[in-house]
Design a protein around this motif. Sequence first.
Motif, PDB file in Angstrom:
ATOM      1  N   VAL A 109       0.868  -1.477  -0.115  1.00 36.57           N
ATOM      2  CA  VAL A 109      -0.053  -0.115   0.021  1.00 36.57           C
ATOM      3  C   VAL A 109       0.931   1.333  -0.098  1.00 36.57           C
ATOM      4  N   LYS A 110       0.664   2.281  -0.858  1.00 35.49           N
ATOM      5  CA  LYS A 110       1.376   3.428  -0.905  1.00 35.49           C
ATOM      6  C   LYS A 110       0.420   4.352  -0.164  1.00 35.49           C
ATOM      7  N   VAL A 111       1.207   5.261   0.891  1.00 39.21           N
ATOM      8  CA  VAL A 111       0.683   6.005   1.356  1.00 39.21           C
ATOM      9  C   VAL A 111       1.257   7.595   1.310  1.00 39.21           C
ATOM     10  N   ASP A 112       0.396   8.667   1.022  1.00 45.33           N
ATOM     11  CA  ASP A 112       0.664   9.825   0.739  1.00 45.33           C
ATOM     12  C   ASP A 112       1.006  10.490   2.077  1.00 45.33           C
ATOM     13  N   SER A 113       2.282  10.884   2.569  1.00 46.50           N
ATOM     14  CA  SER A 113       2.403  11.635   3.956  1.00 46.50           C
ATOM     15  C   SER A 113       1.547  12.772   4.079  1.00 46.50           C
ATOM     16  N   TYR A 114       1.511  13.565   3.062  1.00 44.45           N
ATOM     17  CA  TYR A 114       0.814  14.974   3.286  1.00 44.45           C
ATOM     18  C   TYR A 114      -0.691  14.799   3.435  1.00 44.45           C
ATOM     19  N   MET A 115      -1.309  13.774   2.740  1.00 46.40           N
ATOM     20  CA  MET A 115      -2.593  13.237   3.138  1.00 46.40           C
ATOM     21  C   MET A 115      -2.848  13.315   4.945  1.00 46.40           C
ATOM     22  N   ILE A 116      -1.824  12.266   5.259  1.00 39.54           N
ATOM     23  CA  ILE A 116      -1.981  12.313   6.816  1.00 39.54           C
ATOM     24  C   ILE A 116      -1.526  13.269   7.638  1.00 39.54           C
ATOM     25  N   LEU A 117      -0.685  14.274   7.041  1.00 38.94           N
ATOM     26  CA  LEU A 117      -0.144  15.551   7.770  1.00 38.94           C
ATOM     27  C   LEU A 117      -1.481  16.414   7.808  1.00 38.94           C
ATOM     28  N   ALA A 118      -2.216  16.517   6.444  1.00 39.28           N
ATOM     29  CA  ALA A 118      -3.484  17.321   6.477  1.00 39.28           C
ATOM     30  C   ALA A 118      -4.528  16.781   7.398  1.00 39.28           C
ATOM     31  N   LEU A 119      -4.630  15.485   7.606  1.00 42.08           N
ATOM     32  CA  LEU A 119      -5.544  14.992   8.510  1.00 42.08           C
ATOM     33  C   LEU A 119      -5.241  15.363   9.848  1.00 42.08           C
ATOM     34  N   LEU A 120      -4.123  15.344  10.451  1.00 41.36           N
ATOM     35  CA  LEU A 120      -3.856  15.846  11.773  1.00 41.36           C
ATOM     36  C   LEU A 120      -3.712  17.130  11.891  1.00 41.36           C
ATOM     37  N   ALA A 121      -3.454  18.044  10.730  1.00 37.67           N
ATOM     38  CA  ALA A 121      -3.662  19.490  10.685  1.00 37.67           C
ATOM     39  C   ALA A 121      -5.267  19.818  11.120  1.00 37.67           C
ATOM     40  N   GLN A 122      -6.157  19.012  10.460  1.00 37.29           N
ATOM     41  CA  GLN A 122      -7.438  19.269  10.460  1.00 37.29           C
ATOM     42  C   GLN A 122      -8.118  18.844  11.901  1.00 37.29           C
ATOM     43  N   GLU A 123      -7.398  17.591  12.659  1.00 24.28           N
ATOM     44  CA  GLU A 123      -7.759  17.382  13.853  1.00 24.28           C
ATOM     45  C   GLU A 123      -7.318  18.010  14.977  1.00 24.28           C
ATOM     46  N   SER A 124      -6.116  18.675  14.931  1.00 19.68           N
ATOM     47  CA  SER A 124      -5.639  19.257  16.059  1.00 19.68           C
ATOM     48  C   SER A 124      -4.666  20.520  15.884  1.00 19.68           C
ATOM     49  N   ARG A 125      -4.748  20.931  14.505  1.00 19.23           N
ATOM     50  CA  ARG A 125      -3.657  21.965  14.060  1.00 19.23           C
ATOM     51  C   ARG A 125      -2.412  21.732  14.391  1.00 19.23           C
ATOM     52  N   LEU A 126      -2.063  20.300  14.335  1.00 12.49           N
ATOM     53  CA  LEU A 126      -0.598  19.973  14.717  1.00 12.49           C
ATOM     54  C   LEU A 126      -0.241  20.029  15.967  1.00 12.49           C
ATOM     55  N   ASN A 127      -1.132  20.187  16.909  1.00  8.66           N
ATOM     56  CA  ASN A 127      -0.776  20.588  18.367  1.00  8.66           C
ATOM     57  C   ASN A 127      -0.928  19.217  19.231  1.00  8.66           C
ATOM     58  N   PRO A 128       0.168  18.609  19.652  1.00 11.42           N
ATOM     59  CA  PRO A 128       0.158  17.626  20.472  1.00 11.42           C
ATOM     60  C   PRO A 128      -0.607  17.691  21.579  1.00 11.42           C
ATOM     61  N   GLU A 129      -0.472  18.726  22.235  1.00 13.84           N
ATOM     62  CA  GLU A 129      -1.191  19.127  23.576  1.00 13.84           C
ATOM     63  C   GLU A 129      -2.402  19.584  23.516  1.00 13.84           C
ATOM     64  N   ILE A 130      -3.182  19.529  22.434  1.00 16.70           N
ATOM     65  CA  ILE A 130      -4.576  20.001  22.478  1.00 16.70           C
ATOM     66  C   ILE A 130      -5.460  19.761  23.344  1.00 16.70           C
ATOM     67  N   ASN A 131      -5.722  18.351  23.548  1.00 12.95           N
ATOM     68  CA  ASN A 131      -6.568  17.967  24.682  1.00 12.95           C
ATOM     69  C   ASN A 131      -6.155  16.580  24.820  1.00 12.95           C
ATOM     70  N   ASN A 132      -7.218  15.626  25.441  1.00 12.28           N
ATOM     71  CA  ASN A 132      -6.869  14.335  25.896  1.00 12.28           C
ATOM     72  C   ASN A 132      -7.079  13.404  24.796  1.00 12.28           C
ATOM     73  N   ASN A 133      -7.430  13.791  23.602  1.00  8.82           N
ATOM     74  CA  ASN A 133      -7.597  12.844  22.404  1.00  8.82           C
ATOM     75  C   ASN A 133      -6.518  13.026  21.579  1.00  8.82           C
ATOM     76  N   GLY A 134      -5.409  14.169  21.733  1.00 14.74           N
ATOM     77  CA  GLY A 134      -4.320  14.052  20.967  1.00 14.74           C
ATOM     78  C   GLY A 134      -4.220  14.611  19.673  1.00 14.74           C
TER      79      GLY A 134
END
Length: 226
Positions: free
Chosen positions: A39-64
């Motif tokens: 399986v090929k994975v686009d790293s930037y799709m994963i990065l965009a997902l994390l940006a949408q979920e938390s704005r790339l802030n690992p400390e955003i809340n308990n769901n990370g």
Amino acid sequence: EESSTKITGNSMIFGKVKNISIIDYINKVVEYIEENTQVKVDSYMILALLAQESRLNPEINNNGIAQIAINDSVYCNLNNGGKLEIKINNKKDPINSIDWTIVSYVGNYQRLMEYRATIYDNPTIDPWYILKLHNSGGNLRKVRQDWSNKYPLNKEGDEAFIKVFESFEGEGLEMFKVYLKYSGVNNIKINNNTTYEKYTSSGRLYSDPRYIQNVQKYYVGEGAVK
């Protein structure tokens, strides 16, 4: 800039990982996955997902950083016949969360492609549909199956299905209502006059009907939405 934020945590693939940037760690996992699966994975799709979920802030809340709302383990199949299983030991651990997110994506991709291979000689799938499952989970697959006669289970059908679903009007609104029904959500009332803005401002949210549109705002890879 946020993609260069340094993270530390425990990986079920690599063990203890210290002081690595978010994008470098995503690339590290993707390289491992692509070497050990088909399986090929686009790293930037994963990065965009994390940006949408938390704005790339690992400390955003308990769901990370990946906003993982469940504690289920996920797995994907490896080329050697084994399985790579990732458990959520700590949602606030960005390393653990990134492992989980990527392996969940790959596992969903593999299983859906295996199913589609029973229908088509040359099965295809839209990776954005797989990414949408991070937000919507298994109940979206039930809705997708319900509309599979109109939107065939291939890449083109996935693209058309997402476009309608995320319009959040007409047929797309009906799709979302069915999705809520499958999810057992009874405290959210959707009618033909419900707009996306009204839904998102209601304070009662279950999934984001325009998740891919919102993720793509952060996507900077090939084929990015401008």
